[in-house]
Design a protein around this motif. Structure first.
Motif, mmCIF file in Angstrom:
data_model
loop_
_atom_site.group_PDB
_atom_site.id
_atom_site.type_symbol
_atom_site.label_atom_id
_atom_site.label_comp_id
_atom_site.label_asym_id
_atom_site.label_seq_id
_atom_site.Cartn_x
_atom_site.Cartn_y
_atom_site.Cartn_z
ATOM 1 N N ARG A 32 90.204 -2.274 -81.105
ATOM 2 C CA ARG A 32 89.709 -1.019 -80.553
ATOM 3 C C ARG A 32 90.733 -0.463 -79.578
ATOM 4 N N THR A 33 91.126 0.782 -79.805
ATOM 5 C CA THR A 33 92.134 1.394 -78.952
ATOM 6 C C THR A 33 91.477 2.197 -77.831
ATOM 7 N N ALA A 34 92.322 2.718 -76.987
ATOM 8 C CA ALA A 34 91.820 3.550 -75.889
ATOM 9 C C ALA A 34 91.156 4.808 -76.428
ATOM 10 N N LEU A 35 91.666 5.255 -77.590
ATOM 11 C CA LEU A 35 91.094 6.454 -78.202
ATOM 12 C C LEU A 35 89.653 6.198 -78.643
ATOM 13 N N ASP A 36 89.421 5.021 -79.217
ATOM 14 C CA ASP A 36 88.061 4.664 -79.612
ATOM 15 C C ASP A 36 87.131 4.688 -78.403
ATOM 16 N N GLY A 83 72.581 -0.004 -86.267
ATOM 17 C CA GLY A 83 73.157 1.274 -85.862
ATOM 18 C C GLY A 83 72.106 2.281 -85.464
ATOM 19 N N LYS A 84 72.558 3.533 -85.437
ATOM 20 C CA LYS A 84 71.706 4.598 -84.907
ATOM 21 C C LYS A 84 70.531 4.869 -85.836
ATOM 22 N N MET A 129 83.576 7.075 -77.709
ATOM 23 C CA MET A 129 82.344 6.289 -77.816
ATOM 24 C C MET A 129 81.100 7.158 -77.932
ATOM 25 N N ARG A 130 81.135 8.299 -77.249
ATOM 26 C CA ARG A 130 79.948 9.176 -77.296
ATOM 27 C C ARG A 130 79.723 9.763 -78.675
ATOM 28 N N SER A 131 80.788 9.768 -79.510
ATOM 29 C CA SER A 131 80.576 10.289 -80.858
ATOM 30 C C SER A 131 79.819 9.270 -81.713
ATOM 31 N N ILE A 132 79.802 8.017 -81.288
ATOM 32 C CA ILE A 132 79.031 7.008 -82.024
ATOM 33 C C ILE A 132 77.590 6.985 -81.500
ATOM 34 N N GLY A 186 66.470 -0.577 -79.419
ATOM 35 C CA GLY A 186 66.624 -0.208 -78.020
ATOM 36 C C GLY A 186 67.073 1.219 -77.864
ATOM 37 N N ARG A 187 67.034 1.679 -76.629
ATOM 38 C CA ARG A 187 67.450 3.043 -76.343
ATOM 39 C C ARG A 187 68.654 3.000 -75.401
ATOM 40 N N VAL A 188 69.662 3.790 -75.686
ATOM 41 C CA VAL A 188 70.869 3.772 -74.862
ATOM 42 C C VAL A 188 70.546 4.392 -73.511
ATOM 43 N N SER A 189 70.815 3.630 -72.436
ATOM 44 C CA SER A 189 70.553 4.178 -71.113
ATOM 45 C C SER A 189 71.840 4.604 -70.431
ATOM 46 N N GLU A 190 72.965 4.074 -70.868
ATOM 47 C CA GLU A 190 74.216 4.402 -70.185
ATOM 48 C C GLU A 190 75.391 4.112 -71.114
ATOM 49 N N VAL A 191 76.400 4.982 -71.071
ATOM 50 C CA VAL A 191 77.646 4.703 -71.770
ATOM 51 C C VAL A 191 78.648 4.307 -70.700
ATOM 52 N N ALA A 192 79.124 3.057 -70.759
ATOM 53 C CA ALA A 192 80.017 2.548 -69.711
ATOM 54 C C ALA A 192 81.354 2.147 -70.319
#
Lengths: 327, 241
Positions: A136-140, A176-177, A144-147, A99-105
């Motif tokens: 998963r912490t708030a930092l993770d 994964g990517k 998220m965009r780094s993943i 699939g293709r990422v359409s949104e990071v929420a």
């Protein structure tokens, strides 16, 4: 009738027609007893005394079972349903999809997987790149965009349908990517569910992923590395000590040799030809098509020409009649 | 003006109860989920269906059924004199609405909650009866996209000129200003889903004219069903076992 969109000359037209007729005759002989194509509002003959469970694509109309889709009637014991061809992807638990990422929420990515809704990949249902199992912490969440970013192509597995939509998971190194390759979209009904959807073609150095949703990935082979095994302590030191060499290493890593790139294109074109002709897409057929093209010494771009399409159709007709004789 | 000659022939040589030649083709737009071209004589219409897909505007999302949208447009080259029409004029908004309502009535929208279905129809050649042709093309395109439907909707128009009921009016007969009845019909359920009429008709004649249009719808439904069945068989045997 769906015409194949090719510019054919007269001989090619006749040859294609003959090959397709051959396919038609072989398939009609194979399933003459269950030859049950229906179109919308056709009634499906059933024996009501045995009891009938009406499944997808059927409707009860005054005691008569009526199809609501164009497709093929399938019967499993009492269940009667219509399997639609050329519909959007219908997910099943355990399917491997691309699939293709359409949104990071919030704590999730939304993926376009050619389903009626976007699929959801939760941050908690995938392995972190450092490979440690932890909350998963708030930092993770901030990182998220780094993943995965928008428009990244991702491979994952269908986890199930929850109240807020379709959930995916990516709990292994093979998911994964996906990078350095091509994404192809074919109608989902051409990809059958099988035991193996990941294929590593060693002789070409290419990875092939046949997503159940009709998204097919052809890319350079990446070694599935397990970060867990790597020594966590020594890693940062190494990075500091030879920063210059790392950049060189990275350059080397992002470089794909030309032969691999040509192989990727050749496989991708083989898939395209099969999807134009509407043939089932399996690893065997793709490899046959690919070998046919290289044995004819065709250039990669010539594979999408009409001559090659006709050859593939003829080859497929030959292959199917052979397998039938054996069976 | 004389629309039916004393020999009982219309301007284009048809009998009063005769339809124009119809032709349909599935799969005209490669990137769409479903598409079709439908021709009734010189009227030619192309339809493309996208979806069911994620709703583009979240506020329009419906939680228990699919959102159906429709857009009708006429190509600039579709009429005799080339006209640059503004997009979204009254006529096309009205026809979009009519098509949307007709299609929504037969799509089983409750099976695809929180999704959206887009229907795009464009008139390539206009020669009367574009509304009917658009509905027929949209039905085929929806079926091609694998969207579950209660029944096929087909549509046909009829009129009343020179005291004769006429089936499937062309542009000249349409612009004569006489009554023009467009019917949308579900052949299996035997129900009417769309009925539009310009100008007036006495009730007893209206019934005849409408019955004529319904007969036209049934004929179109038979043809469409054949086309769809042929297409399904093709897809099935090409894919193989």
């Amino acid at each position: 009738m769906r015409e194949i969109e090719l510019s054919l000359n007269q001989t090619q037209k006749i040859r294609l027609k003959r090959a397709l007729e051959k396919l038609e005759s072989s398939s009609s002989k194979a399933n003459s007893n269950s030859n049950a194509s229906v179109s919308i509002s056709d009634s499906i003959p059933v024996n009501h005394e045995d009891g009938v469970l009406k499944g997808h694509g059927t409707l009860d109309l005054n005691g008569e079972l009526v199809a609501t889709l164009c497709g093929v009637v399938e019967r499993v014991n009492k269940l009667v349903y219509v399997r639609a061809l050329r519909a959007r992807y219908k997910p099943e638990v355990g399917d491997i999809v691309v699939g293709r990422v359409s949104e990071v929420a919030q704590k999730r990515w939304r993926l376009d997987i050619h389903y009626s809704q976007d699929a959801v990949l939760m941050l908690s249902s995938m392995n972190l790149p450092d490979g440690i199992q932890r909350r998963r912490t708030a930092l993770d969440e901030l990182n998220m965009r780094s993943i995965f970013e928008e428009n990244d192509v991702i491979c994952a597995e269908v986890r199930g349908i929850q109240h807020d939509g379709l959930h995916l998971q990516a709990r292994s190194q093979k998911y994964g990517k996906l990078e350095r390759g091509q994404l192809l979209t074919v109608p989902p009904y051409l990809v059958r569910r099988r035991k193996q959807h990941f294929h590593h073609l060693e002789q070409y150095g290419v990875d092939l992923i046949l997503g159940c949703n009709g998204f097919i990935w052809v890319g350079e082979h990446v070694e599935a590395k397990d970060d867990m095994v790597e020594d966590q302590v020594s890693k940062p030191e190494q990075q500091k000590s030879n920063k210059n060499s790392i950049s060189l290493e990275e350059q080397e890593q992002t470089y794909t040799p030309i032969e691999t790139r040509q192989n990727i294109c050749r496989i991708a074109n083989a898939v395209r030809v099969l999807s134009i002709l509407g043939f089932n897409i399996t690893i065997e057929v793709i490899m046959d098509t690919m070998n046919l093209s290289s044995s004819l010494n065709l250039d990669i771009h010539e594979m999408l020409g009409s001559e090659f399409c006709v050859l593939v159709a003829e080859g497929e007709a030959e292959r199917r009649s052979l397998t039938k004789r054996k069976g | 003006m004389e629309f039916v000659s004393p020999e009982g022939l219309r301007l284009d040589g048809r009998r009063p109860m005769e339809m124009r030649q119809i032709r349909a083709e599935i799969g005209a737009v490669t990137k769409a989920d479903g598409s079709a071209v439908f021709e009734m004589g010189n009227t030619k219409v192309i339809a493309a269906v996208y979806g069911p897909r994620e709703v583009q505007n979240r506020s329009q999302q419906i939680n228990d059924q699919a959102l159906v949208r429709c857009e009708y447009s006429m190509a600039n080259f579709s009429t005799g004199d080339r006209m640059r029409k503004p997009k979204g004029d009254r006529r096309s908004t009205e026809i979009s609405l009519v098509i949307r309502q007709t299609m929504e009535a037969c799509i089983l929208t409750h099976l695809m909650p929180r999704s959206q279905i887009d229907i795009f129809v464009q008139v390539l050649q206009a020669d009367g009866g574009t509304r009917s042709a658009c509905i027929n093309a949209a039905t085929l395109a929806l079926a091609d996209a694998g969207i579950p439907m209660r029944d096929l909707v087909t549509s046909c128009s009829s009129g009343y000129l020179n005291s004769t009921p006429l089936l499937d009016l062309n542009y000249v007969e349409d612009s004569a200003g006489g009554p023009d009845v467009t019917v949308g019909f579900l052949p299996k359920l035997d129900k009417v889903t769309l009925l539009q009429m310009d100008s007036k008709l006495p009730i007893d004649i209206f019934e005849n004219v409408m019955q004529l249009a319904i007969e036209g719808c049934k004929a179109i439904a038979n043809y469409i069903r054949e086309i769809m069945l042929e297409n399904t068989k093709q897809l099935e045997y090409r894919r193989g076992i």
